[in-house]
Design a protein around this motif. Structure first.
Motif, PDB file in Angstrom:
ATOM      1  N   SER A  44       0.791  -1.219   0.016  1.00 34.60           N
ATOM      2  CA  SER A  44      -0.110  -0.265  -0.021  1.00 34.60           C
ATOM      3  C   SER A  44       0.883   1.108  -0.016  1.00 34.60           C
ATOM      4  CB  SER A  44      -0.830  -0.125   1.234  1.00 34.60           C
ATOM      5  OG  SER A  44      -0.229   0.239   2.384  1.00 34.60           O
ATOM      6  N   ILE A  45       0.354   2.415  -0.532  1.00 34.92           N
ATOM      7  CA  ILE A  45       1.024   3.707  -0.459  1.00 34.92           C
ATOM      8  C   ILE A  45       0.389   4.673   0.566  1.00 34.92           C
ATOM      9  CG2 ILE A  45       1.829   3.290  -2.882  1.00 34.92           C
ATOM     10  CD1 ILE A  45      -0.344   5.027  -3.900  1.00 34.92           C
ATOM     11  N   ILE A  46       1.086   5.523   0.592  1.00 31.47           N
ATOM     12  CA  ILE A  46       0.366   6.759   1.253  1.00 31.47           C
ATOM     13  C   ILE A  46      -0.282   7.800   0.280  1.00 31.47           C
ATOM     14  CG2 ILE A  46       0.979   8.857   2.833  1.00 31.47           C
ATOM     15  CD1 ILE A  46       3.565   7.399   3.812  1.00 31.47           C
ATOM     16  N   SER A  47      -1.400   8.149   0.842  1.00 32.11           N
ATOM     17  CA  SER A  47      -2.077   8.839  -0.157  1.00 32.11           C
ATOM     18  C   SER A  47      -3.496   9.429   0.651  1.00 32.11           C
ATOM     19  CB  SER A  47      -2.905   8.040  -1.361  1.00 32.11           C
ATOM     20  OG  SER A  47      -3.762   8.866  -2.161  1.00 32.11           O
ATOM     21  N   GLY A  53      -8.275   0.119   5.911  1.00 34.27           N
ATOM     22  CA  GLY A  53      -8.262  -1.246   5.263  1.00 34.27           C
ATOM     23  C   GLY A  53      -9.348  -2.134   5.814  1.00 34.27           C
ATOM     24  N   LYS A  54      -9.752  -1.796   6.969  1.00 38.78           N
ATOM     25  CA  LYS A  54     -10.660  -2.807   7.232  1.00 38.78           C
ATOM     26  C   LYS A  54     -12.272  -2.501   6.512  1.00 38.78           C
ATOM     27  CE  LYS A  54      -9.061  -4.080  11.958  1.00 38.78           C
ATOM     28  NZ  LYS A  54      -9.347  -4.303  13.292  1.00 38.78           N
ATOM     29  N   SER A 115      -3.624  -2.765   6.333  1.00 39.84           N
ATOM     30  CA  SER A 115      -3.365  -1.323   5.586  1.00 39.84           C
ATOM     31  C   SER A 115      -4.089  -0.700   4.989  1.00 39.84           C
ATOM     32  CB  SER A 115      -2.061  -1.858   4.761  1.00 39.84           C
ATOM     33  OG  SER A 115      -1.037  -2.573   5.665  1.00 39.84           O
ATOM     34  N   PRO A 116      -4.146   0.597   4.454  1.00 44.39           N
ATOM     35  CA  PRO A 116      -5.180   1.221   3.833  1.00 44.39           C
ATOM     36  C   PRO A 116      -5.275   0.599   2.308  1.00 44.39           C
ATOM     37  CG  PRO A 116      -3.261   2.345   3.933  1.00 44.39           C
ATOM     38  CD  PRO A 116      -3.062   1.243   4.911  1.00 44.39           C
ATOM     39  N   ILE A 117      -6.462   0.927   1.607  1.00 45.26           N
ATOM     40  CA  ILE A 117      -6.745   0.283   0.441  1.00 45.26           C
ATOM     41  C   ILE A 117      -6.767   1.659  -0.646  1.00 45.26           C
ATOM     42  CG2 ILE A 117      -8.225  -0.877  -1.119  1.00 45.26           C
ATOM     43  CD1 ILE A 117      -8.838  -2.847   1.266  1.00 45.26           C
ATOM     44  N   HIS A 118      -6.174   1.707  -1.790  1.00 45.09           N
ATOM     45  CA  HIS A 118      -6.495   2.989  -2.665  1.00 45.09           C
ATOM     46  C   HIS A 118      -7.728   2.621  -3.493  1.00 45.09           C
ATOM     47  CE1 HIS A 118      -6.014   5.315  -5.991  1.00 45.09           C
ATOM     48  NE2 HIS A 118      -4.748   6.100  -5.617  1.00 45.09           N
ATOM     49  N   PRO A 119      -8.408   3.662  -3.633  1.00 47.07           N
ATOM     50  CA  PRO A 119      -9.887   3.686  -4.326  1.00 47.07           C
ATOM     51  C   PRO A 119     -10.067   2.866  -5.678  1.00 47.07           C
ATOM     52  CG  PRO A 119      -9.525   5.786  -3.267  1.00 47.07           C
ATOM     53  CD  PRO A 119      -8.212   5.073  -3.020  1.00 47.07           C
ATOM     54  N   ASP A 205       0.229  -1.788  12.056  1.00 46.53           N
ATOM     55  CA  ASP A 205      -0.406  -1.768  10.518  1.00 46.53           C
ATOM     56  C   ASP A 205       0.534  -2.172   9.549  1.00 46.53           C
ATOM     57  OD1 ASP A 205      -2.752  -0.530  11.596  1.00 46.53           O
ATOM     58  OD2 ASP A 205      -2.594   1.079  10.680  1.00 46.53           O
ATOM     59  N   LYS A 206       1.721  -1.835   9.766  1.00 50.44           N
ATOM     60  CA  LYS A 206       2.608  -2.080   8.824  1.00 50.44           C
ATOM     61  C   LYS A 206       3.950  -3.107   9.427  1.00 50.44           C
ATOM     62  CE  LYS A 206       1.768  -0.132   5.007  1.00 50.44           C
ATOM     63  NZ  LYS A 206       2.002  -0.737   3.947  1.00 50.44           N
ATOM     64  N   VAL A 207       3.324  -4.140  10.084  1.00 46.24           N
ATOM     65  CA  VAL A 207       4.351  -4.917  10.745  1.00 46.24           C
ATOM     66  C   VAL A 207       4.375  -6.170  10.057  1.00 46.24           C
ATOM     67  CG1 VAL A 207       4.976  -6.594  12.944  1.00 46.24           C
ATOM     68  CG2 VAL A 207       4.267  -3.926  12.985  1.00 46.24           C
TER      69      VAL A 207
END
Length: 287
Positions: A44-47, A53-54, A115-119, A205-207
């Motif tokens: 995932s990327i920072i945006s 994520g959930k 982790s977050p998900i890009h749209p 989150d990023k472990v």
């Protein structure tokens, strides 16, 4: 009442169109062989437009089983089918059980973090689930077998398929939980250290670590492999001529295989080839 006239639930003509298009989905996934850009999970990327994520996972995955249930309960009435055979409901039950676990229980109740998900990933996954639900749902709700006699002579294959499906699901759950334990262990460690220092615990989150239990001894994406086994059993339940189940399996593999190979490169870059060792990406001894 139809949500979208002639599409949800689908008319026979539109269902056949979706099924034809759905079989060409692997062409779309070809881009994954060329690009390492996949803004979800470990990559995932920072945006600013990322979806948590959930919530992102639950919403994009839930549309599949919800749509399938809706089609199963509405389409037979439109086709004047009084009762669907038990084989149809067996396959629908397998599908719903998997996705209740994957789309609801796993992200919202079991996963320590995601982790977050890009749209863009969310949209593509949503469309995947919707097309798959219409394809399978139409076949199960009236455009495939409509009487118990349609399943006659295939009981042995259905029983074997159910066993394979169940073992695949259990394997998927086991290896999913092994991945969760990595973050649960990290969270416990961080909480213990934070309590000593009198500070709040940090995020996990990023472990990431290289998983080692079960089939992870041989491949890095054992949960993918188990899911393929699961849907292979699902196809066996429906039979060789169940085109929607076959397309589902093929589309899963062509989507997840390049993702697994990309993930293997990520593991090697992050932890080193020595740490990864002789593990393959997803199929022991092959790839």
């Amino acid at each position: 009442m139809a949500i979208v006239e002639n599409w949800l639930p689908p008319s026979r003509e539109n269902w056949e169109l979706i099924c034809k298009i759905w079989q060409w989905f692997p062409v779309i996934t070809a881009a994954q062989w060329l690009l390492d850009w996949y803004p979800q999970g470990k990559t995932s990327i920072i945006s600013r437009i990322n979806i948590p994520g959930k919530i992102g996972w639950a919403t994009m995955e839930s549309v599949g089983f919800i749509s399938l249930i809706y089609i199963m309960y509405t389409l037979p009435g439109e086709l004047r089918i009084k009762e669907l055979p038990w084989g149809n409901w067996t396959m629908a039950g397998c599908f719903v059980i998997h996705y209740v676990y994957r789309a609801v229980i796993s992200p919202l109740f079991l996963n320590p973090s995601m982790s977050p998900i890009h749209p863009l990933v969310w949209i593509l996954a949503f469309c995947f689930q919707l097309c798959n639900a219409i394809s399978l749902g139409g076949w199960l709700a009236g455009y495939g077998p409509t009487t118990n006699s349609d399943w006659a002579g295939r009981y042995w294959a259905m029983e074997i398929g159910l066993v394979i499906w169940a073992w695949g699901l259990l394997g998927n759950m086991f290896h999913d939980d092994d991945l969760r334990e990595i973050r649960r262990a990290a969270a416990r460690k961080q909480k213990k250290e934070a309590e000593k220092l009198g500070k709040p615990a940090g995020s996990v989150d990023k472990v990431y670590m290289v998983p080692k239990n079960g089939l992870f001894q041989y491949v890095l994406f054992a949960h993918y492999l188990c899911e393929w086994v699961e849907w292979g059993g699902f196809w066996l339940i429906g039979g060789w001529n169940c085109v929607p189940a076959r397309a589902f399996l093929v589309n899963e593999i062509t989507t997840m295989l390049p993702r697994a190979l990309q993930g293997k490169r990520w593991y090697e870059k992050k932890f080193g080839k020595d740490k990864v060792g002789n593990r393959k990406a997803v199929i022991p001894g092959l790839v």
